[in-house]
Design a protein around this motif. Sequence first.
Motif, short mmCIF file in Angstrom:
data_model
loop_
_atom_site.label_atom_id
_atom_site.label_comp_id
_atom_site.label_asym_id
_atom_site.label_seq_id
_atom_site.Cartn_x
_atom_site.Cartn_y
_atom_site.Cartn_z
N ALA A 140 0.81 -1.22 0.00
CA ALA A 140 0.00 0.00 0.00
C ALA A 140 0.84 1.27 0.00
O ALA A 140 0.34 2.35 -0.32
N ASN A 141 2.12 1.16 0.34
CA ASN A 141 3.00 2.33 0.39
C ASN A 141 3.91 2.32 -0.83
O ASN A 141 4.89 1.58 -0.89
N SER A 142 3.61 3.14 -1.81
CA SER A 142 4.32 3.12 -3.08
C SER A 142 5.77 3.60 -2.97
O SER A 142 6.54 3.46 -3.93
N ASP A 143 6.16 4.15 -1.84
CA ASP A 143 7.54 4.60 -1.65
C ASP A 143 8.49 3.46 -1.28
O ASP A 143 9.71 3.63 -1.35
N LEU A 144 7.92 2.32 -0.90
CA LEU A 144 8.74 1.22 -0.40
C LEU A 144 9.24 0.34 -1.53
O LEU A 144 8.54 0.07 -2.50
N LEU A 145 10.50 -0.14 -1.39
CA LEU A 145 11.15 -0.93 -2.42
C LEU A 145 11.54 -2.30 -1.88
O LEU A 145 11.89 -2.46 -0.71
N VAL A 146 11.50 -3.30 -2.76
CA VAL A 146 11.92 -4.65 -2.41
C VAL A 146 13.13 -5.02 -3.26
O VAL A 146 13.18 -4.75 -4.46
N LEU A 163 3.40 -7.63 -4.62
CA LEU A 163 3.05 -6.51 -5.47
C LEU A 163 1.94 -6.89 -6.46
O LEU A 163 1.10 -7.72 -6.14
N ASP A 164 1.94 -6.32 -7.64
CA ASP A 164 0.78 -6.40 -8.52
C ASP A 164 0.89 -7.40 -9.66
O ASP A 164 0.08 -7.42 -10.57
N GLY A 165 1.91 -8.27 -9.62
CA GLY A 165 2.07 -9.26 -10.67
C GLY A 165 2.84 -8.77 -11.87
O GLY A 165 3.02 -9.52 -12.85
N ASP A 166 3.32 -7.54 -11.85
CA ASP A 166 4.07 -6.96 -12.95
C ASP A 166 5.56 -7.18 -12.70
O ASP A 166 6.13 -6.57 -11.79
N GLU A 167 6.20 -8.01 -13.51
CA GLU A 167 7.61 -8.31 -13.30
C GLU A 167 8.51 -7.11 -13.56
O GLU A 167 9.68 -7.11 -13.17
N ALA A 168 7.98 -6.10 -14.23
CA ALA A 168 8.75 -4.88 -14.50
C ALA A 168 8.41 -3.76 -13.52
O ALA A 168 8.80 -2.61 -13.73
N ASN A 169 7.73 -4.07 -12.44
CA ASN A 169 7.36 -3.07 -11.44
C ASN A 169 8.62 -2.35 -10.94
O ASN A 169 9.56 -2.99 -10.47
N PRO A 170 8.67 -1.03 -11.03
CA PRO A 170 9.87 -0.29 -10.62
C PRO A 170 10.15 -0.36 -9.13
O PRO A 170 11.24 0.05 -8.69
N ARG A 171 9.21 -0.88 -8.35
CA ARG A 171 9.46 -1.02 -6.92
C ARG A 171 10.34 -2.23 -6.62
O ARG A 171 10.77 -2.41 -5.48
N ILE A 172 10.62 -3.05 -7.61
CA ILE A 172 11.52 -4.20 -7.43
C ILE A 172 12.90 -3.81 -7.95
O ILE A 172 13.07 -3.51 -9.12
N LYS A 173 13.86 -3.79 -7.08
CA LYS A 173 15.23 -3.47 -7.44
C LYS A 173 16.03 -4.77 -7.55
O LYS A 173 16.06 -5.56 -6.60
N LEU A 174 16.64 -5.00 -8.71
CA LEU A 174 17.33 -6.26 -8.97
C LEU A 174 18.81 -6.16 -8.62
O LEU A 174 19.45 -5.14 -8.84
N PHE A 175 19.33 -7.28 -8.12
CA PHE A 175 20.74 -7.38 -7.75
C PHE A 175 21.32 -8.66 -8.34
O PHE A 175 20.62 -9.64 -8.53
N GLU A 176 22.62 -8.63 -8.60
CA GLU A 176 23.26 -9.78 -9.23
C GLU A 176 23.38 -10.96 -8.28
O GLU A 176 23.38 -12.11 -8.71
N GLN A 186 20.35 -3.46 4.33
CA GLN A 186 21.03 -2.96 5.52
C GLN A 186 21.40 -1.49 5.38
O GLN A 186 21.34 -0.71 6.34
N SER A 187 21.76 -1.08 4.15
CA SER A 187 22.17 0.31 3.93
C SER A 187 21.00 1.25 3.65
O SER A 187 21.20 2.46 3.55
N GLY A 188 19.80 0.71 3.54
CA GLY A 188 18.62 1.55 3.34
C GLY A 188 18.26 1.80 1.89
O GLY A 188 17.36 2.58 1.60
N ASP A 189 18.91 1.10 0.95
CA ASP A 189 18.60 1.30 -0.46
C ASP A 189 17.30 0.59 -0.87
O ASP A 189 16.68 0.96 -1.86
N VAL A 190 16.92 -0.47 -0.15
CA VAL A 190 15.62 -1.11 -0.31
C VAL A 190 15.04 -1.30 1.08
O VAL A 190 15.74 -1.13 2.09
N ASP A 191 13.77 -1.68 1.13
CA ASP A 191 13.08 -1.73 2.42
C ASP A 191 12.74 -3.15 2.89
O ASP A 191 12.41 -3.34 4.06
#
Length: 265
Positions: A140-146, A163-176, A186-191
């Motif tokens: 419900a909080n669009s400012d939060l990132l996973v 989230l909403d089933g959209d694999e391209a949702n900008p709230r998902i931050k990808l890591f290698e 831990q550093s606060g870049d995602v929630d």
Amino acid sequence: MPSLPKFFAAVFAIAVNFSGVQAQGLPDLGGREIVAVTENAYVPLNFADPATGEGVGLEYDLFNEIAKRLNASVRWELSSWDVMIQSVRDGQFDVGMDGITINDERKGLVDFSDSYLTSQQLMLVRADESRFADAESFAANSDLLVGAQAGTTNFYVAVYNVLDGDEANPRIKLFETFGASVQALQSGDVDTVLMDQTSANGYIGSNPGAFKVVGEPLGTEEFGFIFTPGSDLVEPVNAALAAIKADGTMDALEEKWFYEFNAAQ
């Protein structure tokens, strides 16, 4: 009649052999080398020991024990997650492991062992997190990132269970790597970072006061080893795995890596 020392040595050798592979009714692979691959980025299943750089974790201990019981040796190799399944499928490695969830899509690519671990998906957050307490309030909080690693079970749970089933949702931050996503948390870049219960226990235990989990489990998953399609290793590995579960060895490994390891950090 043999001398007494030779006689007792022979009896001892027979006893050792009887108490090992043959006593358990397990296949004998005759010293065969098994090439195993992992990522070394999934605490406490597989990771590099900070003190030595050596690969350690539950999966290392478990598969080394399987190989020992089958009279085989293991040559360990490393691979990134994004190519691991395909590499095993192509026969570059004999077996792969990285907390790999057994599912129908992957069964179409590789062969799986029986499950060696059952776990649940949880939301790992910073210890001082107070803005959300479950998946619903997070969504419900669009400012939060996973944070997530593409192509993993954690990624798909974030997409479809949070989230909403959209694999391209900008709230998902990808890591290698999985570890990089936890560092970003831990550093606060995602929630939040979604992970199985065993790994959550590992990160919480090894970073006292840094993390906690919130909300209810978001799903249950079974982990298995993966093999090149048609591999003759699947049945022997399953037989050894069943013996390891039956005699309490698996319980001891879980105690070591999910509780003793945490307490030692």
